[in-house]
Design a protein around this motif. Structure first.
Motif, short mmCIF file in Angstrom:
data_model
loop_
_atom_site.label_atom_id
_atom_site.label_comp_id
_atom_site.label_asym_id
_atom_site.label_seq_id
_atom_site.Cartn_x
_atom_site.Cartn_y
_atom_site.Cartn_z
N GLY A 146 21.97 -8.24 -1.96
CA GLY A 146 23.24 -8.67 -1.37
C GLY A 146 23.69 -10.02 -1.87
O GLY A 146 24.86 -10.23 -2.20
N GLN A 147 22.76 -10.96 -1.98
CA GLN A 147 23.10 -12.30 -2.48
C GLN A 147 23.54 -12.24 -3.95
O GLN A 147 24.48 -12.94 -4.34
CB GLN A 147 21.91 -13.24 -2.31
CG GLN A 147 21.65 -13.63 -0.87
CD GLN A 147 20.38 -14.45 -0.70
OE1 GLN A 147 19.49 -14.44 -1.54
NE2 GLN A 147 20.30 -15.17 0.42
N ALA A 148 22.85 -11.44 -4.74
CA ALA A 148 23.20 -11.33 -6.15
C ALA A 148 24.60 -10.73 -6.33
O ALA A 148 25.40 -11.23 -7.12
CB ALA A 148 22.16 -10.48 -6.89
N LEU A 149 24.90 -9.68 -5.58
CA LEU A 149 26.23 -9.08 -5.68
C LEU A 149 27.31 -10.01 -5.15
O LEU A 149 28.40 -10.09 -5.72
CB LEU A 149 26.27 -7.74 -4.94
CG LEU A 149 25.63 -6.57 -5.68
CD1 LEU A 149 25.63 -5.32 -4.80
CD2 LEU A 149 26.36 -6.30 -6.98
N SER A 150 27.00 -10.74 -4.08
CA SER A 150 27.97 -11.71 -3.55
C SER A 150 28.24 -12.82 -4.56
O SER A 150 29.39 -13.24 -4.73
CB SER A 150 27.45 -12.30 -2.24
OG SER A 150 27.45 -11.32 -1.23
N ALA A 151 27.20 -13.27 -5.25
CA ALA A 151 27.37 -14.31 -6.27
C ALA A 151 28.20 -13.79 -7.44
O ALA A 151 29.09 -14.49 -7.95
CB ALA A 151 26.01 -14.81 -6.75
N LEU A 152 27.94 -12.57 -7.87
CA LEU A 152 28.71 -11.96 -8.95
C LEU A 152 30.17 -11.82 -8.53
O LEU A 152 31.09 -12.13 -9.30
CB LEU A 152 28.13 -10.60 -9.35
CG LEU A 152 28.91 -9.80 -10.38
CD1 LEU A 152 29.08 -10.58 -11.68
CD2 LEU A 152 28.22 -8.47 -10.64
N GLU A 207 39.87 -13.97 -18.86
CA GLU A 207 40.38 -13.29 -17.66
C GLU A 207 39.97 -11.83 -17.64
O GLU A 207 39.59 -11.29 -16.59
CB GLU A 207 41.91 -13.38 -17.62
CG GLU A 207 42.45 -14.77 -17.36
CD GLU A 207 43.94 -14.85 -17.59
OE1 GLU A 207 44.55 -15.77 -17.01
OE2 GLU A 207 44.52 -14.02 -18.35
N LEU A 208 40.02 -11.19 -18.80
CA LEU A 208 39.64 -9.79 -18.89
C LEU A 208 38.16 -9.61 -18.57
O LEU A 208 37.78 -8.67 -17.86
CB LEU A 208 39.97 -9.24 -20.28
CG LEU A 208 39.89 -7.73 -20.48
CD1 LEU A 208 40.67 -6.96 -19.43
CD2 LEU A 208 40.36 -7.36 -21.88
N ALA A 209 37.33 -10.51 -19.04
CA ALA A 209 35.90 -10.45 -18.72
C ALA A 209 35.68 -10.57 -17.22
O ALA A 209 34.86 -9.84 -16.64
CB ALA A 209 35.16 -11.56 -19.46
N HIS A 210 36.44 -11.45 -16.57
CA HIS A 210 36.30 -11.62 -15.12
C HIS A 210 36.88 -10.42 -14.37
O HIS A 210 36.32 -10.00 -13.35
CB HIS A 210 36.93 -12.93 -14.67
CG HIS A 210 36.08 -14.11 -15.04
ND1 HIS A 210 36.25 -14.80 -16.22
CD2 HIS A 210 35.03 -14.68 -14.42
CE1 HIS A 210 35.36 -15.76 -16.29
NE2 HIS A 210 34.59 -15.70 -15.21
#
Length: 148
Positions: free
Chosen positions: A13-19, A118-121
């Motif tokens: 959950g923390q990893a996905l929230s950070a991503l 921007e596309l990468a994000h």
């Protein structure tokens, strides 16, 4: 029906929230990020994520008209601008992957409206919401548990 776990590993959950936070920050358009997350959640039938991202979109000033017509964005005329339409097309292509890949014309359309960064994000935003959708739908987490 088999009981399903409501548990989510804290580190996952923390990893996905950070991503999610990094992708949204890099995209720099909170309202667009929410539209993308809502559209993917609609396609994935994720009620929890729909509830959450509709709330966040409203908080970011998104209109009820645009939120209500998002599922039919292609037919909504000028309600969504070219940049939004390119992002939504990429969202659908990445979420559904019916052809096994994102068609070149969809990617190229997005590349016209977004810088490489921007596309990468944007791709990061789409990827993370699809991951969250799968985590929530597989566990059948109901809507209503999100509070801003």
């Amino acid at each position: 029906m088999t009981a399903r776990t409501q548990r989510l590993d804290r580190e996952v959950g923390q990893a996905l929230s950070a991503l999610s936070a990094a992708a949204k920050k890099g995209l720099g358009e909170p309202a667009l990020a929410e539209l993308v997350m809502i559209r993917a959640s609609q396609l994935n039938h994720c009620a929890f994520c729909l509830d959450m991202h509709l709330t966040l979109a409203r908080k970011n000033g998104e209109s009820e008209e645009r939120l209500g017509l998002l599922a039919a964005w292609e037919e909504a005329g000028d309600l969504y601008d070219g940049r939004e339409r390119a992002a939504l097309a990429l969202t659908e292509a990445m979420t559904v992957l019916t052809e096994g890949f994102v068609p070149d014309e969809v990617y190229e359309r997005a590349a016209v409206h977004f810088t490489d960064g921007e596309l990468a994000h944007l791709i990061g935003v789409i990827t993370v919401i699809n991951s969250w959708n799968r985590l929530m739908v597989s566990r059948r987490v109901p809507p209503g548990g999100y509070t801003p």
